[in-house]
Write an enzyme that holds these catalytic residues in place. Structure first.
Site, PDB file in Angstrom:
ATOM      1  N   GLN A 189       4.001 -52.193   0.297  1.00 27.68           N
ATOM      2  CA  GLN A 189       5.380 -51.685   0.163  1.00 27.68           C
ATOM      3  C   GLN A 189       5.371 -50.329  -0.695  1.00 27.68           C
ATOM      4  O   GLN A 189       6.422 -50.049  -1.424  1.00 27.68           O
ATOM      5  CB  GLN A 189       5.955 -52.762  -0.848  1.00 27.68           C
ATOM      6  CG  GLN A 189       5.991 -54.109  -0.056  1.00 27.68           C
ATOM      7  CD  GLN A 189       6.772 -54.973  -1.060  1.00 27.68           C
ATOM      8  OE1 GLN A 189       7.418 -54.773  -1.935  1.00 27.68           O
ATOM      9  NE2 GLN A 189       6.504 -56.417  -0.624  1.00 27.68           N
ATOM     10  N   CYS A 190       4.553 -49.508  -0.275  1.00 25.84           N
ATOM     11  CA  CYS A 190       4.388 -48.209  -0.722  1.00 25.84           C
ATOM     12  C   CYS A 190       4.919 -47.117  -0.018  1.00 25.84           C
ATOM     13  O   CYS A 190       4.959 -47.265   1.376  1.00 25.84           O
ATOM     14  CB  CYS A 190       2.924 -47.904  -1.378  1.00 25.84           C
ATOM     15  SG  CYS A 190       2.370 -46.308  -1.995  1.00 25.84           S
ATOM     16  N   GLY A 191       5.376 -46.165  -0.422  1.00 25.99           N
ATOM     17  CA  GLY A 191       5.843 -45.079   0.362  1.00 25.99           C
ATOM     18  C   GLY A 191       4.638 -44.303   1.174  1.00 25.99           C
ATOM     19  O   GLY A 191       5.028 -43.649   2.093  1.00 25.99           O
ATOM     20  N   LEU A 192       3.376 -44.600   0.831  1.00 25.88           N
ATOM     21  CA  LEU A 192       2.218 -43.990   1.574  1.00 25.88           C
ATOM     22  C   LEU A 192       1.643 -45.052   2.672  1.00 25.88           C
ATOM     23  O   LEU A 192       0.734 -44.868   3.438  1.00 25.88           O
ATOM     24  CB  LEU A 192       1.238 -43.516   0.569  1.00 25.88           C
ATOM     25  CG  LEU A 192       1.504 -42.526  -0.494  1.00 25.88           C
ATOM     26  CD1 LEU A 192       0.322 -42.487  -1.464  1.00 25.88           C
ATOM     27  CD2 LEU A 192       1.633 -41.419   0.250  1.00 25.88           C
ATOM     28  N   THR A 193       2.401 -46.278   2.712  1.00 23.21           N
ATOM     29  CA  THR A 193       1.629 -47.208   3.733  1.00 23.21           C
ATOM     30  C   THR A 193       1.636 -47.158   4.944  1.00 23.21           C
ATOM     31  O   THR A 193       0.638 -47.241   5.794  1.00 23.21           O
ATOM     32  CB  THR A 193       2.293 -48.613   3.329  1.00 23.21           C
ATOM     33  OG1 THR A 193       2.513 -49.161   1.871  1.00 23.21           O
ATOM     34  CG2 THR A 193       2.059 -49.702   4.323  1.00 23.21           C
TER      35      THR A 193
END
Length: 232
Positions: A104-108
């Site tokens: 659930q990360c912006g970098l996922t």
């Protein structure tokens, strides 16, 4: 007065009784002194071995501690997503990219997409990606191991191994991550700063490089190719 003193001295020197008492007293004192000698000798005998034995134990313990220190990534055993032990020595001879992942990360999206592309291109050349889920950064990996594997494999077609969720920082950090961080420190200390930090490991299990979370997987393709010995 002088005559009395001379007479008394003469009696002491010539009286057999006084000489006998004096000799007996002297002999008794000598015996008491002689009987005390073994006590001193016995103390000297038993005091020597104690410190020597202690020194030998200390050197032995130090040697054992030194020999138990991990020398490469292959010295570690980790858990897979199902809780089974995995001896990392099974990856001997392969180039590894080790990544702490989150769902659930912006970098996922960008990282999972490029990791899949990199793996597909070089897996036949001895390249492997080891993904370790971690929930230490913004609670962005809250799911179970089963949910994490399903997410990565279904949405991003991840074919590389995804392991048990771990801590990468702090007292409870996984031993393998303590080793990775001590082998290659970051720009501002050893600690992992965010999701998707990357460690590149050569065919001998040595950590050769470390990349920030914002470094895209495809941007380190040249480093992977160099370690693999791929020129095309």
């Amino acid at each position: 007065m002088l005559r009395s003193s001379i007479r008394l001295l003469y009696i002491r020197r010539t009286s057999p009784l006084l000489r006998s008492l004096s000799s007996s007293s002297s002999s008794s004192s000598s015996k008491r002194f002689d009987s005390a000698k073994p006590l001193f000798n016995s103390h000297r005998i038993i005091s020597l071995p104690i410190s020597t034995t202690g020194a030998k134990l200390s050197r032995s313990e130090h040697s054992m501690a030194a020999s138990s220190e991990p020398k490469s990534l292959y010295d570690f055993t980790v858990k897979d997503a199902k809780g089974n032990d995995v001896d990392l020595s099974i990856y001997k001879g392969k180039v590894l990219l080790i990544v702490n992942v989150a769902s659930q990360c912006g970098l996922t999206n960008s990282n999972y997409t490029e990791l899949a592309q990199l793996y597909e291109k070089y897996k036949g050349h001895g390249f492997e990606i080891l993904a370790f889920p971690c929930n230490q950064f913004g609670n962005q990996e809250p799911g179970t191991n089963e949910e994490i594997v399903q997410f990565a494999c279904t949405r991003f077609k991840a074919e590389y191994p995804i392991f048990d969720k771990v801590d990468v920082n702090g007292d409870k950090a996984a031993p393998v991550y303590k080793f990775l961080k001590s082998s290659k420190g970051g720009l501002f200390g050893d600690g992992i700063k965010w999701n998707f930090a990357k460690f590149l490991v050569d065919k001998d299990g040595n950590v050769v490089d470390r990349f920030a979370p914002t470094t895209s997987p495809l941007s380190i393709e040249k480093d992977v190719k160099k370690l693999l010995g791929v020129t095309a």
